[in-house]
Design an enzyme around this catalytic site. Structure first.
Site, PDB file in Angstrom:
ATOM      1  N   ASP A  38      -1.512  -1.062 -11.038  1.00  0.00           N
ATOM      2  CA  ASP A  38      -0.446  -0.347 -10.320  1.00  0.00           C
ATOM      3  C   ASP A  38       0.944  -0.949 -10.563  1.00  0.00           C
ATOM      4  O   ASP A  38       1.685  -1.240  -9.607  1.00  0.00           O
ATOM      5  CB  ASP A  38      -0.717  -0.363  -8.800  1.00  0.00           C
ATOM      6  CG  ASP A  38      -2.136   0.059  -8.452  1.00  0.00           C
ATOM      7  OD1 ASP A  38      -2.682   0.949  -9.120  1.00  0.00           O
ATOM      8  OD2 ASP A  38      -2.694  -0.516  -7.487  1.00  0.00           O
ATOM      9  N   GLU A 204      -2.263  10.474  -6.875  1.00  0.00           N
ATOM     10  CA  GLU A 204      -1.608   9.334  -6.226  1.00  0.00           C
ATOM     11  C   GLU A 204      -0.561   8.766  -7.177  1.00  0.00           C
ATOM     12  O   GLU A 204      -0.349   9.300  -8.265  1.00  0.00           O
ATOM     13  CB  GLU A 204      -2.626   8.252  -5.836  1.00  0.00           C
ATOM     14  CG  GLU A 204      -3.487   7.779  -6.983  1.00  0.00           C
ATOM     15  CD  GLU A 204      -4.698   6.961  -6.537  1.00  0.00           C
ATOM     16  OE1 GLU A 204      -5.005   6.916  -5.336  1.00  0.00           O
ATOM     17  OE2 GLU A 204      -5.346   6.369  -7.416  1.00  0.00           O
TER      18      GLU A 204
END
Ligand code: FUB
Length: 324
Positions: A38, A204
């Site tokens: 991420d 997401e």
């Protein structure tokens, strides 16, 4: 602090002493001593900083507990600045320290992170530091009115700061993330979060760039025809930071694990995609690793498909970075 890849740099420099700096390659995945995912990348203080999640060596699903911050002056050699924030130091958080981001305003670095609170709900917290590498001091409570995961903060040319967040299909967000303007203190929502319209199968990891006056919202997707798994990346464009957006397509196919989550920044006039895969030894769905590849645009402003590489990107000279 650990200097990563130092040996590679020395050996490479010795073997090809006459080679230019650009013959050094980042070598994906770029962080090799711990698992990272991420990646939110930013240019601060003449360096590239990465704010990633820290996957556990022996994970139980995504049960991450802390964050490390990394920096580099050339995209090849990375410094691990150590633990920048630990769940045990966040009064309201219980577990699952997931995808973070950082934003800078008026001498303060704001570190945004999602975590499950003691009631078991995801909230978004903020922690601050005078240094881009932290450590970050958390606020005692999550941002009021926050929920879900994957915050990223974009500051527009007029100084207005927006937080994009949402994911995993929670709160009905399989189709759209949320956006909320932040107050000047960067610690509170200035408005009720609103749904973003116009994306195709948002999963997401929303990330915003403003490029030549157009707002590019990119995100992790899996489209409805099941052509792409949730670890593909797609984007949409708008003439407003809050949309509505027009879906433009996928620019990175699935990397073969459950998730992907990325950021895009411009370094010295070139565009770079920071993302993760499971390619490090022992890696997989819950042991992910950050990679970098170049991102290219067509003349009409659409994004070309990214071809993930093992080599990564050539070394850059951050002597004169542009601000991001
Ligand atoms: O790293 C935990 C979660 O996995 C992130 O919050 C999502 O974006 C996905 O990458």
């Amino acid at each position: 602090m650990k200097k990563i890849n130092d040996m590679k740099k020395i050996l490479t420099g010795f073997a090809v002493a006459a080679a230019s700096a650009s013959s050094l390659m980042a070598d994906n995945p770029i962080i090799k001593h711990i698992f990272t995912a991420d990646p939110s990348a930013h240019l601060y203080e003449g360096k590239v900083f990465i704010y990633p999640s820290h996957d556990q060596d022996k994970p139980d699903w995504f049960n991450m507990v802390d964050y490390h911050v990394f920096s580099s002056t050339n995209l090849v050699d990375w410094t691990d600045h150590g633990v920048a924030l630990d769940v045990k130091d966040v009064p309201w958080a219980k577990e699952y320290m997931w995808a973070p981001d950082c934003a800078y305003k008026d001498g303060i670095y704001y570190f945004y992170f999602p975590a499950r609170d003691k009631a078991g709900d995801f909230r978004i917290g903020v922690a601050t530091s005078k240094s881009p590498s932290g450590p970050f001091k958390p606020e005692p409570n999550p941002i009021e009115g926050s929920f879900s995961i994957d915050p990223s903060v974009f500051i527009d040319d007029d100084g207005a700061a927006y937080m994009y967040f949402g994911g995993m299909g929670e709160h009905g967000m399989a189709k759209s993330p949320m956006v909320a303007r932040l107050k000047d203190n960067m610690k509170e929502f200035a408005e009720e979060p609103k749904r973003i319209e116009g994306l195709d199968f948002f999963f997401e990891g929303a990330w915003m760039n403003k490029i030549n006056g157009t707002y590019y919202l990119s995100y992790s997707t899996g489209n409805k025809n099941k052509q792409y798994k949730p670890s593909a990346l797609a984007y949409a464009t708008s003439d407003s930071p809050c949309g509505p957006f027009k879906y433009r397509g996928v620019f990175l196919k699935s990397v073969g694990i459950w998730t992907n989550h990325h950021s895009i920044i411009n370094i010295n006039g070139d565009w770079y995609l920071f993302y993760h895969n499971g390619a490090l030894k022992g890696g997989g769905n819950n042991n992910r690793s950050v990679c970098i590849d170049r991102l290219y645009f067509n003349p009409d402003g659409t994004i070309k498909m990214v071809e993930p590489t093992k080599e990564g990107v050539p070394a850059v000279d951050l002597g004169k970075p542009n601000a991001q």
